[in-house]
Design an enzyme around this catalytic site. Structure first.
Site, mmCIF file in Angstrom:
data_model
loop_
_atom_site.group_PDB
_atom_site.id
_atom_site.type_symbol
_atom_site.label_atom_id
_atom_site.label_comp_id
_atom_site.label_asym_id
_atom_site.label_seq_id
_atom_site.Cartn_x
_atom_site.Cartn_y
_atom_site.Cartn_z
ATOM 1 N N ASP A 46 1.517 8.773 -2.580
ATOM 2 C CA ASP A 46 1.057 9.137 -1.245
ATOM 3 C C ASP A 46 -0.394 8.708 -1.060
ATOM 4 O OD1 ASP A 46 1.489 11.213 1.228
ATOM 5 O OD2 ASP A 46 -0.559 11.326 0.465
ATOM 6 N N TYR A 51 -8.109 7.561 3.617
ATOM 7 C CA TYR A 51 -8.617 7.685 2.251
ATOM 8 C C TYR A 51 -9.389 6.444 1.808
ATOM 9 C CZ TYR A 51 -4.954 11.328 1.917
ATOM 10 O OH TYR A 51 -4.138 12.410 2.116
ATOM 11 N N LYS A 76 -0.523 7.063 6.034
ATOM 12 C CA LYS A 76 -0.718 7.833 7.268
ATOM 13 C C LYS A 76 -1.545 7.054 8.289
ATOM 14 C CE LYS A 76 -0.919 11.816 4.211
ATOM 15 N NZ LYS A 76 -1.267 11.069 2.994
ATOM 16 N N HIS A 107 -1.561 11.448 10.748
ATOM 17 C CA HIS A 107 -2.375 12.233 9.819
ATOM 18 C C HIS A 107 -2.791 13.585 10.403
ATOM 19 C CE1 HIS A 107 -5.230 11.594 6.166
ATOM 20 N NE2 HIS A 107 -4.792 12.825 6.227
#
Length: 296
Positions: A46, A51, A76, A107
């Site tokens: 994931d 990120y 996401k 998200h």
């Protein structure tokens, strides 16, 4: 409820119960963590555009030598990209080095501007973003195997389902004994939406790891406190879980799941009554300003 190895999505696909989370896993370390995890039995990875490690996650997948078809890959849609979901999808696919995603999540139900700092974009409705995600899912089954959401409370799920033509396959939320969100889990289960638990330990340096209930159960089964907290989620019939680490020994250890008794699950769920906290408070909002409730 004995722990499962996979959970079936409303698309018919099987999602591995335990996956490797990569939130806060920095480039330079995350690619090695992904490679090691896949080489040692993990089947679910994931990540997220937010990120800023999709490229490295992709490098880790490639370096593992594990066949892409055997990996469940999730990323996401970032908040500032909600007006341009197709471009965002193509960007994620390119960075990850893959032709398709097993799961693509919104998200947050919170469109943001692209400026610095990002601000709430009051000119755009996140429901319109979901409608565009539905169109992409239906038009490109070769690129998107499933779509879902993240950080959705019951209120937001109800608003979505009132207009949706595609029921989200997954709702990824913070989930641990000090943030059980039982109302969300119950609602999702009734609607056929799988729940994915992030921060199952309560995030970094969590007091849950030293909680007397957790340590007592860990001693009984001769495992680490982290195993108890991860197993709590894996023992639920509609929940998958994402422990995260970039340390090889912890990646291996986190994959050890134990079957908990109903009494032990009840004890762990009761921790919230005396030790209540949330690990993820988005810095870009006053938490309640967009309607996000605290853990319930």
């Amino acid at each position: 409820m004995p722990a499962s190895t996979s959970v079936k999505l409303n698309t018919g696909a099987d999602m591995p119960t335990v996956g490797l989370g990569t939130w806060k896993s920095a480039p330079g370390a995350v690619e090695h963590a992904v490679e090691f995890a896949l080489k040692n039995g993990y089947k679910s990875i994931d990540t997220a555009a937010a990120y800023q490690n999709e490229t490295e996650v992709g490098e880790g997948i490639a370096a593992s030598g594990v066949a892409r078809a055997t990996i469940f890959l999730t990323t996401k849609l970032d908040n500032p990209d909600q007006k341009e979901p197709l471009a965002a999808l193509e960007s994620s696919l390119k960075k990850l080095g893959t032709d398709y995603l097993d799961l693509w999540l919104m998200h947050w139900p919170a469109p943001m501007t692209k400026g610095e700092p990002p601000l709430a974009d009051k000119t755009h409705d996140w429901l319109d973003t979901w409608k565009e995600m539905e169109k992409l899912f239906q038009a490109h089954p070769d690129k998107l195997k499933a779509i879902g959401v993240s950080n959705f409370s019951v209120e937001f799920l109800e608003r979505l389902l009132a207009v949706a033509t595609v029921v989200p396959a997954v709702n990824q939320i913070e989930l641990h004994p000090s943030c059980p969100q039982e109302d969300v889990v119950e609602f999702c289960t009734k609607k056929g939406i799988v729940v994915t638990a992030y921060s199952p330990l309560g995030s970094d340096n969590s007091p849950l790891l030293a909680n007397e209930v957790v340590t007592k159960i860990a001693a009984k089964y001769n495992v680490q406190p982290a195993n108890v907290l991860i197993s709590l989620q894996a023992n639920k019939p509609n929940v998958t879980v994402l422990p995260k680490s970039v340390t090889n020994t912890r990646i291996l250890s986190n994959a050890v799941i134990i079957d908990l008794t109903e009494e032990e699950i009840a004890e762990l769920q009761a921790i919230d009554k005396t030790h209540h906290f949330r690990a993820c408070h988005p810095s870009w909002t006053g938490w309640g300003s967009l309607g996000f409730p605290d853990c319930q």
